[in-house]
Design a protein around this motif. Structure first.
Motif, PDB file in Angstrom:
ATOM      1  N   MET A   1      12.001-121.762 -59.660  1.00 41.21           N
ATOM      2  CA  MET A   1      10.885-122.762 -59.204  1.00 41.21           C
ATOM      3  C   MET A   1      10.608-123.780 -60.185  1.00 41.21           C
ATOM      4  N   GLU A   2      10.009-124.916 -60.121  1.00 38.81           N
ATOM      5  CA  GLU A   2       9.370-125.844 -61.106  1.00 38.81           C
ATOM      6  C   GLU A   2       8.316-125.258 -61.860  1.00 38.81           C
ATOM      7  N   ASN A   3       8.358-125.730 -63.395  1.00 41.77           N
ATOM      8  CA  ASN A   3       6.976-125.084 -64.124  1.00 41.77           C
ATOM      9  C   ASN A   3       6.833-126.566 -64.783  1.00 41.77           C
ATOM     10  N   ASN A   4       5.809-127.467 -64.138  1.00 44.93           N
ATOM     11  CA  ASN A   4       5.476-128.516 -65.137  1.00 44.93           C
ATOM     12  C   ASN A   4       4.367-128.299 -65.725  1.00 44.93           C
ATOM     13  N   ASN A   5       3.596-127.139 -65.524  1.00 41.08           N
ATOM     14  CA  ASN A   5       2.164-126.980 -66.172  1.00 41.08           C
ATOM     15  C   ASN A   5       2.027-125.900 -67.161  1.00 41.08           C
ATOM     16  N   PHE A   6       3.363-125.240 -67.915  1.00 39.14           N
ATOM     17  CA  PHE A   6       3.590-124.544 -68.793  1.00 39.14           C
ATOM     18  C   PHE A   6       2.396-125.027 -70.059  1.00 39.14           C
ATOM     19  N   PRO A   7       1.487-124.261 -70.417  1.00 41.25           N
ATOM     20  CA  PRO A   7       0.676-125.002 -71.744  1.00 41.25           C
ATOM     21  C   PRO A   7       1.709-125.088 -72.915  1.00 41.25           C
ATOM     22  N   ALA A  55      -0.472-119.252 -54.778  1.00 43.73           N
ATOM     23  CA  ALA A  55      -1.383-119.585 -56.111  1.00 43.73           C
ATOM     24  C   ALA A  55      -0.553-120.245 -57.005  1.00 43.73           C
ATOM     25  N   VAL A  56      -1.223-120.619 -58.202  1.00 45.21           N
ATOM     26  CA  VAL A  56      -0.375-121.290 -59.332  1.00 45.21           C
ATOM     27  C   VAL A  56      -0.760-120.151 -60.365  1.00 45.21           C
ATOM     28  N   LEU A  57       0.072-119.627 -61.151  1.00 39.84           N
ATOM     29  CA  LEU A  57      -0.039-118.391 -61.959  1.00 39.84           C
ATOM     30  C   LEU A  57      -0.640-118.641 -63.279  1.00 39.84           C
ATOM     31  N   SER A  58      -1.492-117.768 -63.862  1.00 42.59           N
ATOM     32  CA  SER A  58      -1.805-117.794 -65.090  1.00 42.59           C
ATOM     33  C   SER A  58      -2.392-116.473 -65.648  1.00 42.59           C
ATOM     34  N   GLY A  59      -2.071-116.256 -66.690  1.00 41.38           N
ATOM     35  CA  GLY A  59      -2.401-114.881 -67.252  1.00 41.38           C
ATOM     36  C   GLY A  59      -1.399-113.628 -67.286  1.00 41.38           C
ATOM     37  N   LEU A  60      -0.373-113.929 -66.983  1.00 39.96           N
ATOM     38  CA  LEU A  60       0.947-113.090 -66.929  1.00 39.96           C
ATOM     39  C   LEU A  60       0.974-112.374 -68.351  1.00 39.96           C
ATOM     40  N   GLU A  61       1.077-112.952 -69.372  1.00 38.19           N
ATOM     41  CA  GLU A  61       0.916-112.134 -70.762  1.00 38.19           C
ATOM     42  C   GLU A  61      -0.299-111.416 -70.779  1.00 38.19           C
ATOM     43  N   SER A  73       4.475 -97.772 -74.662  1.00 39.90           N
ATOM     44  CA  SER A  73       5.968 -97.307 -74.306  1.00 39.90           C
ATOM     45  C   SER A  73       5.978 -98.005 -73.059  1.00 39.90           C
ATOM     46  N   LEU A  74       5.170 -98.446 -72.247  1.00 36.14           N
ATOM     47  CA  LEU A  74       5.315 -99.070 -70.890  1.00 36.14           C
ATOM     48  C   LEU A  74       6.180-100.352 -71.011  1.00 36.14           C
ATOM     49  N   HIS A  75       7.128-100.484 -69.962  1.00 33.41           N
ATOM     50  CA  HIS A  75       7.920-101.658 -69.858  1.00 33.41           C
ATOM     51  C   HIS A  75       7.360-102.690 -68.920  1.00 33.41           C
ATOM     52  N   CYS A  76       7.173-103.945 -69.338  1.00 38.85           N
ATOM     53  CA  CYS A  76       6.653-104.948 -68.562  1.00 38.85           C
ATOM     54  C   CYS A  76       7.410-106.065 -68.221  1.00 38.85           C
ATOM     55  N   VAL A  77       7.692-106.452 -67.049  1.00 43.02           N
ATOM     56  CA  VAL A  77       8.650-107.614 -67.174  1.00 43.02           C
ATOM     57  C   VAL A  77       7.734-108.560 -66.146  1.00 43.02           C
ATOM     58  N   SER A  78       7.716-109.972 -66.485  1.00 42.89           N
ATOM     59  CA  SER A  78       7.259-111.023 -65.693  1.00 42.89           C
ATOM     60  C   SER A  78       8.335-111.572 -65.132  1.00 42.89           C
ATOM     61  N   PHE A  79       8.264-111.985 -63.843  1.00 39.22           N
ATOM     62  CA  PHE A  79       9.482-112.595 -62.894  1.00 39.22           C
ATOM     63  C   PHE A  79       9.218-114.040 -63.092  1.00 39.22           C
ATOM     64  N   PHE A  80       7.894-114.524 -63.559  1.00 37.17           N
ATOM     65  CA  PHE A  80       7.665-116.044 -63.456  1.00 37.17           C
ATOM     66  C   PHE A  80       6.996-116.386 -64.909  1.00 37.17           C
ATOM     67  N   MET A  81       6.798-117.602 -65.065  1.00 41.23           N
ATOM     68  CA  MET A  81       6.045-118.112 -66.107  1.00 41.23           C
ATOM     69  C   MET A  81       4.688-118.747 -65.572  1.00 41.23           C
ATOM     70  N   ASP A  82       3.659-118.527 -66.472  1.00 41.39           N
ATOM     71  CA  ASP A  82       2.396-119.203 -66.203  1.00 41.39           C
ATOM     72  C   ASP A  82       2.662-120.659 -65.769  1.00 41.39           C
ATOM     73  N   GLY A  83       1.994-121.294 -64.880  1.00 39.45           N
ATOM     74  CA  GLY A  83       1.918-122.592 -64.636  1.00 39.45           C
ATOM     75  C   GLY A  83       2.770-122.914 -63.223  1.00 39.45           C
ATOM     76  N   GLN A  84       3.548-121.703 -62.650  1.00 34.75           N
ATOM     77  CA  GLN A  84       4.346-121.804 -61.598  1.00 34.75           C
ATOM     78  C   GLN A  84       3.540-121.512 -60.447  1.00 34.75           C
ATOM     79  N   LYS A  85       3.972-122.214 -59.397  1.00 36.10           N
ATOM     80  CA  LYS A  85       3.231-121.718 -58.097  1.00 36.10           C
ATOM     81  C   LYS A  85       4.035-120.802 -57.283  1.00 36.10           C
ATOM     82  N   VAL A  86       3.461-119.929 -56.644  1.00 37.56           N
ATOM     83  CA  VAL A  86       4.129-118.977 -55.780  1.00 37.56           C
ATOM     84  C   VAL A  86       3.796-118.891 -54.562  1.00 37.56           C
ATOM     85  N   GLU A  87       4.425-118.322 -53.747  1.00 38.12           N
ATOM     86  CA  GLU A  87       4.221-118.276 -52.016  1.00 38.12           C
ATOM     87  C   GLU A  87       3.336-116.805 -52.089  1.00 38.12           C
ATOM     88  N   LYS A  88       2.636-116.606 -50.964  1.00 42.37           N
ATOM     89  CA  LYS A  88       2.170-115.347 -50.451  1.00 42.37           C
ATOM     90  C   LYS A  88       2.931-114.293 -50.661  1.00 42.37           C
TER      91      LYS A  88
END
Length: 294
Positions: A1-7, A55-61, A73-88
């Motif tokens: 997905m495109e991510n044109n809005n990554f800060p 939605a448009v994502l923000s706050g993943l980190e 010790s928790l392992h956290c993986v984000s599948f997208f980047m902030d600024g990307q738009k995702v579906e329902k």
């Protein structure tokens, strides 16, 4: 997905850590009574955070840092980047590790995500209306105390731009400033202000000067002060149109107040440079986001 809005900048970690600390202390209190009594201390689990609406994502980190603060010790993986738009119904984060830690971090992480994604999504709607326009969408200082850096970050994720972060960023002379100056200086207020601004420009040549005006009559006076930016506040379309003629490209123009999605295109067609919207941060609907543990 495109991510044109990554800060173009990262969230300051030292500020984020303090906000997360306070939020978790508020939510956990003296401990997670339910989880500590029902879930074995060494139980392991995997969880997915899922966005339940477009939605448009923000706050993943931010969300990942919440879980890391509870248990590094928790392992956290984000599948997208902030600024990307995702579906329902899109999974956006996977966290694995201690089950009690997952449960303790769930609500705080989701609260941050729901709010920040809400701001980014609402901002994106306004920005999309102006895709073919030179007009930029700005936020304001109408933010929640202590969360301004996150809320303004979310505006960037939605494709908007930041107005002043604090009172120290540039000079903005608002109605209450003018009221006090008029009360003190009487009929000579304009001459007095002109002298003050001349001194300011000499001492601080790189500082922008912006002046707010609420009437066309006042605007004519303000134009004689040659500010860098003029804010047309709470004006109707016909007043903005007349105001643009009075300003006549002698300053950048910001419109603020009484602008919704329906009115936005008409305002932009008048040639204004900026539209500032307090509602981006104070009235953005929360996005429906949940966490499912497997």
């Amino acid at each position: 997905m495109e991510n044109n809005n990554f800060p173009s900048y990262s969230i300051p970690y030292f500020l984020l850590k303090e906000v997360i600390k306070r939020s978790l202390e508020e939510d956990i209190g003296n401990g997670d009574l339910t989880s500590s009594l029902l879930i074995p201390r060494n139980e392991k689990a995997k969880a997915h955070i899922i966005v339940r609406e477009e939605a448009v994502l923000s706050g993943l980190e931010v969300a990942c840092q919440v879980f890391s603060y509870i248990d590094p010790s928790l392992h956290c993986v984000s599948f997208f980047m902030d600024g990307q738009k995702v579906e329902k119904n899109t999974p956006i984060i996977e966290i694995s590790g201690n089950a009690q830690a997952l449960l303790m971090g769930e609500r705080v992480a989701l609260n941050f995500l729901s709010h920040l994604c809400g701001i980014a999504t609402l901002t994106h709607r306004f920005v999309e209306v102006l895709r073919e326009s030179k007009t930029k969408i700005l936020d304001t200082r109408k933010t929640l105390p202590g969360l301004r850096f996150l809320q303004k970050y979310a505006v960037l994720c939605g494709g908007g731009a930041n107005h002043r972060y604090s009172l120290s960023d540039h000079i903005l002379i608002k109605d209450n400033h003018l009221s006090l100056i008029r009360r003190k200086m009487g009929e000579s207020w304009l001459e007095w202000l002109q002298e003050k601004l001349t001194i300011i420009r000499y001492r601080k040549p790189l500082v922008r000067i912006e002046i707010e005006t609420k009437t066309l009559e006042e605007l004519s006076c303000i134009c004689t002060l040659s500010p860098d930016i003029i804010m047309l506040d709470n004006m109707e379309l016909n007043q903005i149109s007349e105001g643009m003629k009075i300003i006549n490209h002698k300053a950048l123009v910001e419109v603020s107040g009484r602008v919704n999605l329906e009115k936005l295109q008409a305002v932009a067609r008048l040639g204004v440079d900026f539209v500032s919207l307090g509602l981006l941060t104070h009235s953005a609907p929360a996005i429906d986001i949940s966490m499912d543990i497997h």
